[in-house]
Design an enzyme around this catalytic site. Structure first.
Site, mmCIF file in Angstrom:
data_model
loop_
_atom_site.group_PDB
_atom_site.id
_atom_site.type_symbol
_atom_site.label_atom_id
_atom_site.label_comp_id
_atom_site.label_asym_id
_atom_site.label_seq_id
_atom_site.Cartn_x
_atom_site.Cartn_y
_atom_site.Cartn_z
ATOM 1 N N ALA A 8 0.618 -1.379 -0.234
ATOM 2 C CA ALA A 8 0.170 0.128 0.063
ATOM 3 C C ALA A 8 0.737 1.294 -0.111
ATOM 4 O O ALA A 8 1.453 1.483 -0.933
ATOM 5 C CB ALA A 8 -1.114 -0.189 0.954
ATOM 6 N N SER A 9 0.589 2.060 1.007
ATOM 7 C CA SER A 9 1.530 3.762 0.916
ATOM 8 C C SER A 9 2.630 3.150 0.975
ATOM 9 O O SER A 9 3.321 4.337 1.210
ATOM 10 C CB SER A 9 0.912 4.021 2.361
ATOM 11 O OG SER A 9 -1.025 4.722 1.369
ATOM 12 N N MET A 10 3.483 2.035 1.288
ATOM 13 C CA MET A 10 4.560 1.912 1.145
ATOM 14 C C MET A 10 5.458 2.261 -0.140
ATOM 15 O O MET A 10 6.644 1.762 -0.213
ATOM 16 C CB MET A 10 4.862 0.467 2.628
ATOM 17 C CG MET A 10 5.213 0.367 3.895
ATOM 18 S SD MET A 10 5.960 1.937 4.486
ATOM 19 C CE MET A 10 7.653 1.779 3.987
ATOM 20 N N THR A 11 4.679 2.515 -0.543
ATOM 21 C CA THR A 11 4.543 2.899 -2.437
ATOM 22 C C THR A 11 5.496 4.539 -2.062
ATOM 23 O O THR A 11 6.496 4.959 -2.786
ATOM 24 C CB THR A 11 3.592 3.122 -3.201
ATOM 25 O OG1 THR A 11 3.263 1.777 -3.050
ATOM 26 C CG2 THR A 11 4.385 2.791 -4.545
ATOM 27 N N TYR B 76 -1.620 14.334 4.916
ATOM 28 C CA TYR B 76 -1.733 13.185 4.460
ATOM 29 C C TYR B 76 -2.755 14.142 2.825
ATOM 30 O O TYR B 76 -3.215 13.528 3.017
ATOM 31 C CB TYR B 76 -1.400 12.471 5.450
ATOM 32 C CG TYR B 76 -1.585 11.373 4.414
ATOM 33 C CD1 TYR B 76 0.044 11.157 4.418
ATOM 34 C CD2 TYR B 76 -2.374 9.991 3.969
ATOM 35 C CE1 TYR B 76 0.676 9.723 3.365
ATOM 36 C CE2 TYR B 76 -1.651 8.852 3.608
ATOM 37 C CZ TYR B 76 -0.468 8.367 3.673
ATOM 38 O OH TYR B 76 -0.329 7.493 3.390
#
Length: 206
Positions: A40-43, A160
């Protein structure tokens, strides 16, 4: 948690690498040490790393205005709520005091938002424009985003947001490649991140 995989490394040596629980709890499929996870947002840190690499290569400056690389982000406006007489509020568009920079995008101070986390007028506009639809290219999403007003003046508020999606488009424009290919060539292949990508190959779906 239905299951997890963990590893502890000390002085370059693996002390423990263990899978616990289930990869699919309903089917009672056990977790495996090589199970593939959605990150997910670790992209976001991966895309941000690509931007810093392009900076090291002299292809952009962190201080660059975004419009240098994506001209559609020139002349952005901020949607501001004004409380009028009788406690009725009205919304007006104000010009940005300064342009969005690459640094703003990296630290989520661009004035953009996400369209998910509150009921502000700008968040509602994101939802109405279906900005988070998966049925669009990154180029289409970012071009649509450039037509929306900002929620904040650039550099003034941490929010964010879709900032890193915009950075991803900057990576595409500078490299001349789609994001998946650019990240693969710049980061995943050199670091031997063999199971990191935007989809799982059919041979690894298990």
């Amino acid at each position: 948690l239905p299951g997890a995989v963990f590893m502890a490394v000390r002085n370059g040596k693996i002390a423990v690498h263990q899978a616990v629980g289930f990869q699919d709890k309903a089917a009672r499929t056990p977790m495996k040490p090589d199970s593939i996870f959605e990150i997910a947002s670790m992209t976001k840190p991966i895309v941000s790393t690509a931007i810093l690499m392009l900076s090291e290569q002299g292809k952009l400056l962190i201080s660059d205005p975004l419009s240098k690389h994506l001209p559609e982000f020139a002349n952005m406006k901020v949607l501001v709520e004004k409380i009028a007489t009788g406690e009725k509020s009205e919304f007006v568009l104000e010009p940005v005091r300064r342009e969005i920079t690459i640094q703003d995008l990296l630290r989520h101070t661009s004035g953009l938002t996400y369209g998910l986390f509150d009921k502000s007028r700008v968040e509602s506009m994101y939802k109405d424009a279906n900005l988070l639809s998966e049925d669009q290219t990154l180029e289409q999403q970012v071009s649509k985003l450039a037509t929306m007003p900002l929620k904040h003046q650039p550099g003034t508020v941490w929010d964010y947001s879709l900032s890193v999606d915009v950075l991803a488009r900057v990576v595409e424009v500078i490299t001349g490649k789609t994001l998946d290919i650019a990240l693969n060539e710049m980061i995943f292949v050199p670091l031997k991140m063999n199971d990191t990508g935007f989809w799982v190959p059919s041979t690894k779906l298990s």
